[in-house]
Design a protein around this motif. Structure first.
Motif, PDB file in Angstrom:
ATOM      1  N   SER A  81      21.050   1.993 -12.436  1.00 23.73           N
ATOM      2  CA  SER A  81      20.269   3.208 -12.703  1.00 23.73           C
ATOM      3  C   SER A  81      19.422   3.059 -13.963  1.00 23.73           C
ATOM      4  O   SER A  81      18.290   3.538 -14.017  1.00 23.73           O
ATOM      5  N   ILE A  82      19.963   2.382 -14.964  1.00 24.19           N
ATOM      6  CA  ILE A  82      19.184   2.124 -16.179  1.00 24.19           C
ATOM      7  C   ILE A  82      17.997   1.221 -15.841  1.00 24.19           C
ATOM      8  O   ILE A  82      16.874   1.473 -16.286  1.00 24.19           O
ATOM      9  N   ALA A  83      18.230   0.189 -15.041  1.00 26.39           N
ATOM     10  CA  ALA A  83      17.138  -0.702 -14.624  1.00 26.39           C
ATOM     11  C   ALA A  83      16.062   0.092 -13.881  1.00 26.39           C
ATOM     12  O   ALA A  83      14.860  -0.140 -14.067  1.00 26.39           O
ATOM     13  N   GLN A  84      16.506   1.032 -13.073  1.00 30.51           N
ATOM     14  CA  GLN A  84      15.579   1.895 -12.325  1.00 30.51           C
ATOM     15  C   GLN A  84      14.717   2.708 -13.299  1.00 30.51           C
ATOM     16  O   GLN A  84      13.487   2.792 -13.151  1.00 30.51           O
ATOM     17  N   ASN A 105      -8.155  -2.699 -15.689  1.00 31.08           N
ATOM     18  CA  ASN A 105      -7.346  -2.536 -14.477  1.00 31.08           C
ATOM     19  C   ASN A 105      -7.044  -3.862 -13.800  1.00 31.08           C
ATOM     20  O   ASN A 105      -5.951  -4.055 -13.285  1.00 31.08           O
ATOM     21  N   GLU A 106      -8.017  -4.755 -13.784  1.00 26.73           N
ATOM     22  CA  GLU A 106      -7.820  -6.051 -13.128  1.00 26.73           C
ATOM     23  C   GLU A 106      -6.625  -6.789 -13.706  1.00 26.73           C
ATOM     24  O   GLU A 106      -5.865  -7.420 -12.986  1.00 26.73           O
ATOM     25  N   ARG A 107      -6.483  -6.720 -15.005  1.00 25.14           N
ATOM     26  CA  ARG A 107      -5.414  -7.463 -15.693  1.00 25.14           C
ATOM     27  C   ARG A 107      -4.031  -6.873 -15.407  1.00 25.14           C
ATOM     28  O   ARG A 107      -3.036  -7.592 -15.455  1.00 25.14           O
ATOM     29  N   THR A 108      -3.942  -5.585 -15.122  1.00 22.01           N
ATOM     30  CA  THR A 108      -2.638  -4.940 -14.937  1.00 22.01           C
ATOM     31  C   THR A 108      -2.333  -4.520 -13.504  1.00 22.01           C
ATOM     32  O   THR A 108      -1.211  -4.134 -13.215  1.00 22.01           O
ATOM     33  N   GLU A 109      -3.315  -4.579 -12.616  1.00 26.73           N
ATOM     34  CA  GLU A 109      -3.125  -4.077 -11.250  1.00 26.73           C
ATOM     35  C   GLU A 109      -1.934  -4.727 -10.544  1.00 26.73           C
ATOM     36  O   GLU A 109      -1.079  -4.046  -9.986  1.00 26.73           O
ATOM     37  N   ASP A 110      -1.857  -6.048 -10.593  1.00 25.21           N
ATOM     38  CA  ASP A 110      -0.771  -6.749  -9.916  1.00 25.21           C
ATOM     39  C   ASP A 110       0.584  -6.438 -10.563  1.00 25.21           C
ATOM     40  O   ASP A 110       1.593  -6.277  -9.867  1.00 25.21           O
ATOM     41  N   LEU A 111       0.606  -6.326 -11.892  1.00 30.61           N
ATOM     42  CA  LEU A 111       1.852  -5.977 -12.581  1.00 30.61           C
ATOM     43  C   LEU A 111       2.302  -4.566 -12.200  1.00 30.61           C
ATOM     44  O   LEU A 111       3.493  -4.327 -11.980  1.00 30.61           O
ATOM     45  N   GLU A 114       3.779  -4.694  -8.712  1.00 29.41           N
ATOM     46  CA  GLU A 114       5.121  -5.282  -8.725  1.00 29.41           C
ATOM     47  C   GLU A 114       6.135  -4.321  -9.335  1.00 29.41           C
ATOM     48  O   GLU A 114       7.265  -4.230  -8.869  1.00 29.41           O
ATOM     49  N   SER A 115       5.743  -3.589 -10.342  1.00 26.14           N
ATOM     50  CA  SER A 115       6.630  -2.595 -10.942  1.00 26.14           C
ATOM     51  C   SER A 115       7.044  -1.555  -9.896  1.00 26.14           C
ATOM     52  O   SER A 115       8.222  -1.190  -9.804  1.00 26.14           O
ATOM     53  N   HIS A 116       6.084  -1.103  -9.100  1.00 22.79           N
ATOM     54  CA  HIS A 116       6.395  -0.140  -8.028  1.00 22.79           C
ATOM     55  C   HIS A 116       7.327  -0.761  -6.989  1.00 22.79           C
ATOM     56  O   HIS A 116       8.285  -0.115  -6.531  1.00 22.79           O
ATOM     57  N   ARG A 117       7.067  -2.008  -6.617  1.00 24.96           N
ATOM     58  CA  ARG A 117       7.927  -2.677  -5.627  1.00 24.96           C
ATOM     59  C   ARG A 117       9.343  -2.849  -6.172  1.00 24.96           C
ATOM     60  O   ARG A 117      10.324  -2.609  -5.462  1.00 24.96           O
ATOM     61  N   LEU A 118       9.449  -3.278  -7.435  1.00 27.86           N
ATOM     62  CA  LEU A 118      10.776  -3.441  -8.044  1.00 27.86           C
ATOM     63  C   LEU A 118      11.507  -2.109  -8.103  1.00 27.86           C
ATOM     64  O   LEU A 118      12.719  -2.048  -7.844  1.00 27.86           O
ATOM     65  N   ARG A 120      11.224   0.390  -6.043  1.00 28.84           N
ATOM     66  CA  ARG A 120      11.731   0.705  -4.694  1.00 28.84           C
ATOM     67  C   ARG A 120      12.972  -0.119  -4.366  1.00 28.84           C
ATOM     68  O   ARG A 120      13.937   0.405  -3.800  1.00 28.84           O
ATOM     69  N   ILE A 121      12.960  -1.402  -4.718  1.00 23.23           N
ATOM     70  CA  ILE A 121      14.116  -2.267  -4.447  1.00 23.23           C
ATOM     71  C   ILE A 121      15.337  -1.781  -5.221  1.00 23.23           C
ATOM     72  O   ILE A 121      16.432  -1.634  -4.666  1.00 23.23           O
ATOM     73  N   ILE A 122      15.161  -1.540  -6.508  1.00 23.27           N
ATOM     74  CA  ILE A 122      16.281  -1.120  -7.355  1.00 23.27           C
ATOM     75  C   ILE A 122      16.784   0.258  -6.927  1.00 23.27           C
ATOM     76  O   ILE A 122      17.999   0.500  -6.906  1.00 23.27           O
ATOM     77  N   SER A 123      15.885   1.150  -6.549  1.00 22.89           N
ATOM     78  CA  SER A 123      16.288   2.479  -6.062  1.00 22.89           C
ATOM     79  C   SER A 123      17.117   2.351  -4.796  1.00 22.89           C
ATOM     80  O   SER A 123      18.111   3.064  -4.614  1.00 22.89           O
ATOM     81  N   SER A 124      16.729   1.435  -3.927  1.00 24.88           N
ATOM     82  CA  SER A 124      17.486   1.194  -2.697  1.00 24.88           C
ATOM     83  C   SER A 124      18.881   0.651  -3.009  1.00 24.88           C
ATOM     84  O   SER A 124      19.874   1.077  -2.416  1.00 24.88           O
ATOM     85  N   ILE A 125      18.956  -0.280  -3.955  1.00 26.85           N
ATOM     86  CA  ILE A 125      20.257  -0.827  -4.367  1.00 26.85           C
ATOM     87  C   ILE A 125      21.146   0.292  -4.908  1.00 26.85           C
ATOM     88  O   ILE A 125      22.322   0.406  -4.547  1.00 26.85           O
TER      89      ILE A 125
END
Length: 140
Positions: A81-84, A105-111, A114-118, A120-125
């Protein structure tokens, strides 16, 4: 996206969440180093935001590592939960750095993606752990 549906459940075949969070933190550190090279403007604000991003981005993986050594399911859920929360905070700092035009934006868009994807993964865990804890607890 990596993943195979098996018995109604999605199984992910890509890198582990621990590997992804570590690589994510490395990429954020690289972003901070890039920001350090551009120190000419708003040094105190930029420096403060850099520290906030660095702290939250590196904390995601650190808390998941701690979760792997948890003493109980409850402890595992707490660390997860802390990681989330740290993933959410990292997304915020990236958004703020873009919105304040400290970085483009170009420099941070991919980060940010990935933050959003992580998240979702951590929330699922966390949700699966909480659900499994309730199912295995005879008091519930």
């Amino acid at each position: 996206m990596g993943g195979v549906v098996e018995k109604g459940r999605r199984r992910y075949d890509g890198p582990s969440v621990a590997d992804r969070t570590f690589r994510f933190a490395v990429r954020c550190v690289r972003l901070i180093r890039h920001l350090e090279e551009q120190r000419g403007r708003a040094v105190s604000v930029t420096s403060s935001l850099e520290r906030q991003l660095l702290r939250s981005a590196t904390s995601i993986g650190a808390n998941l590592e701690e979760a792997q050594a948890a003493e109980s399911r409850r402890d595992f859920l707490h660390k997860t939960s802390i990681a989330q929360k740290e993933a959410r905070e990292t997304t915020y700092w990236l958004r703020l750095l873009r919105a304040t035009e400290i970085i483009d934006n170009e420099r941070t868009e991919d980060l940010a993606d990935e933050s959003h994807r992580l998240l979702r993964i951590i929330s699922s865990i966390a949700a699966n752990t909480a659900r499994n804890s309730k199912q295995s607890d005879p008091r519930n």
